[in-house]
Design an enzyme around this catalytic site. Sequence first.
Site, PDB file in Angstrom:
ATOM      1  N   HIS A 108    -117.013 -61.055  32.249  1.00  0.00           N
ATOM      2  CA  HIS A 108    -118.424 -61.458  32.331  1.00  0.00           C
ATOM      3  C   HIS A 108    -119.118 -61.026  33.608  1.00  0.00           C
ATOM      4  O   HIS A 108    -120.274 -61.368  33.822  1.00  0.00           O
ATOM      5  CB  HIS A 108    -118.551 -62.976  32.175  1.00  0.00           C
ATOM      6  CG  HIS A 108    -117.967 -63.736  33.339  1.00  0.00           C
ATOM      7  ND1 HIS A 108    -116.643 -64.031  33.416  1.00  0.00           N
ATOM      8  CD2 HIS A 108    -118.522 -64.204  34.469  1.00  0.00           C
ATOM      9  CE1 HIS A 108    -116.401 -64.678  34.557  1.00  0.00           C
ATOM     10  NE2 HIS A 108    -117.536 -64.784  35.216  1.00  0.00           N
TER      11      HIS A 108
HETATM   12  N1  UDP Z   1    -111.689 -70.539  31.878  1.00  0.00           N
HETATM   13  C1  UDP Z   1    -111.725 -71.472  30.850  1.00  0.00           C
HETATM   14  N2  UDP Z   1    -112.006 -71.029  29.587  1.00  0.00           N
HETATM   15  C2  UDP Z   1    -112.243 -69.726  29.293  1.00  0.00           C
HETATM   16  C3  UDP Z   1    -112.183 -68.782  30.346  1.00  0.00           C
HETATM   17  C4  UDP Z   1    -111.924 -69.222  31.629  1.00  0.00           C
HETATM   18  O1  UDP Z   1    -111.492 -72.661  31.078  1.00  0.00           O
HETATM   19  O2  UDP Z   1    -112.504 -69.420  28.113  1.00  0.00           O
HETATM   20  C5  UDP Z   1    -111.436 -71.026  33.240  1.00  0.00           C
HETATM   21  C6  UDP Z   1    -110.298 -70.348  33.959  1.00  0.00           C
HETATM   22  O3  UDP Z   1    -109.089 -71.000  33.685  1.00  0.00           O
HETATM   23  C7  UDP Z   1    -110.709 -70.507  35.423  1.00  0.00           C
HETATM   24  C8  UDP Z   1    -112.199 -70.490  35.364  1.00  0.00           C
HETATM   25  O4  UDP Z   1    -112.579 -70.745  34.013  1.00  0.00           O
HETATM   26  O5  UDP Z   1    -110.271 -71.748  35.927  1.00  0.00           O
HETATM   27  C9  UDP Z   1    -112.729 -69.131  35.793  1.00  0.00           C
HETATM   28  O6  UDP Z   1    -114.080 -69.105  35.626  1.00  0.00           O
HETATM   29  P1  UDP Z   1    -114.920 -67.754  35.618  1.00  0.00           P
HETATM   30  O7  UDP Z   1    -114.083 -66.646  35.099  1.00  0.00           O
HETATM   31  O8  UDP Z   1    -116.192 -68.076  34.912  1.00  0.00           O
HETATM   32  O9  UDP Z   1    -115.290 -67.585  37.129  1.00  0.00           O
HETATM   33  P2  UDP Z   1    -114.784 -66.687  38.328  1.00  0.00           P
HETATM   34  O10 UDP Z   1    -113.421 -67.182  38.702  1.00  0.00           O
HETATM   35  O11 UDP Z   1    -114.808 -65.275  37.899  1.00  0.00           O
HETATM   36  O12 UDP Z   1    -115.777 -66.938  39.419  1.00  0.00           O
END
Ligand code: UDP
Length: 355
Positions: free
Chosen positions: A203
């Site tokens: 994303h």
């Molecule tokens: N996550 C979730 N469901 C999903 C995809 C990701 O619960 O379908 C969780 C994942 O385990 C992690 C968090 O969302 O704890 C990551 O969020 P995201 O990828 O939106 O943010 P980033 O880490 O890239 O800032």
Amino acid sequence: MRIVTIIGNRPQFVKAAAVSRRLRETFDELIVHTGQHYDDELSQVFFEELDVPPPERELGAGTGSNTAQTARILAALEPVLTELEPQFALVYGDTNSTLAGALAAAQASIPVGHVEAGMRSFDRTMPEELNRVLTDHASDLLLCSTPTAVTNLEREGAAGEAHLVGDVMADVSLAFRDVAAERSRILEELTLEPGGYLVVTAHRAGNVDDPARLEALVTLLERLPRPVIFPLHPRTRARLDAAGLAGRLAGVTVVAPLGYLDFLELARHARAVLTDSGGVQKEAYLLGVPCITLRDRTEWVETVESGWNTLVDLDADAALAALDQRPPAERPELYGGGHAAERAREVLAAYTARL
Ligand code: UDP
């Protein structure tokens, strides 16, 4: 001593799940939800599953460009901070809520703590990188996940006080592993065999906002061995629909964004995870699942140095080659062993005692 925690998107709810519980043992903590993520599947489910205390205020400041969103959160926070009168404000990660929260508090002369301070991709075209750098330099207390983060802050001459506490997301991943195994039925629901499927998340603006990059992502997904499970973030879904590319995902198992427990269980038993998420790279490492990162760099450099994470950008050949690599025998502890929130609370208690 009152602390206001300002959060607004999915990974921040996960991080707050570790810290809020600990903080409330010592402090009067109140949560302000900016509304950056407002869908139930990106917000409410995390409060419920991870037992994050309900927000004291919801600002409803989601949607819009980065600039519009940051400005709306900033403006909405000013009266809320005046009303709640906190002695300290806490922000997490690298989103518009992080920057707006840090700036609004600093402008109101409220000391700011930044959890996950000092992470750098050294790519200023990423909106997250700008948010990280600006937040760190507006913060008084810099709570770092890794020694690399501390070094980054030293090199930049950040004025705040930096402490290595470990990674609070790791706390949650370790604490909820058994709960997920007990409660989640995701493998049965999707008829998957442990070790017999891939999980993909994507994303980042850099991958989904540019139609040419988005098409490269779709091409890469088309070439992966099945089954491929793709919990689709609303931003990515909207971009795929707008580019007319959604139909090309017919061979991929597209599902709605999953709750934390289902995602943890799904990732835990995957053959490998392919992702552009920072949080998911760490979680794959903690679970001992090889990670293939759909970016050309990462803030979580230790996962790459240890051999568990391969950066392939959107190169399908490189992704397929990485899938064939055997994971290393060693997996050193990198992120604090599940005690980051405890350390963060100790550092906060010592800091606020001096205010
Ligand atoms: N996550 C979730 N469901 C999903 C995809 C990701 O619960 O379908 C969780 C994942 O385990 C992690 C968090 O969302 O704890 C990551 O969020 P995201 O990828 O939106 O943010 P980033 O880490 O890239 O800032």
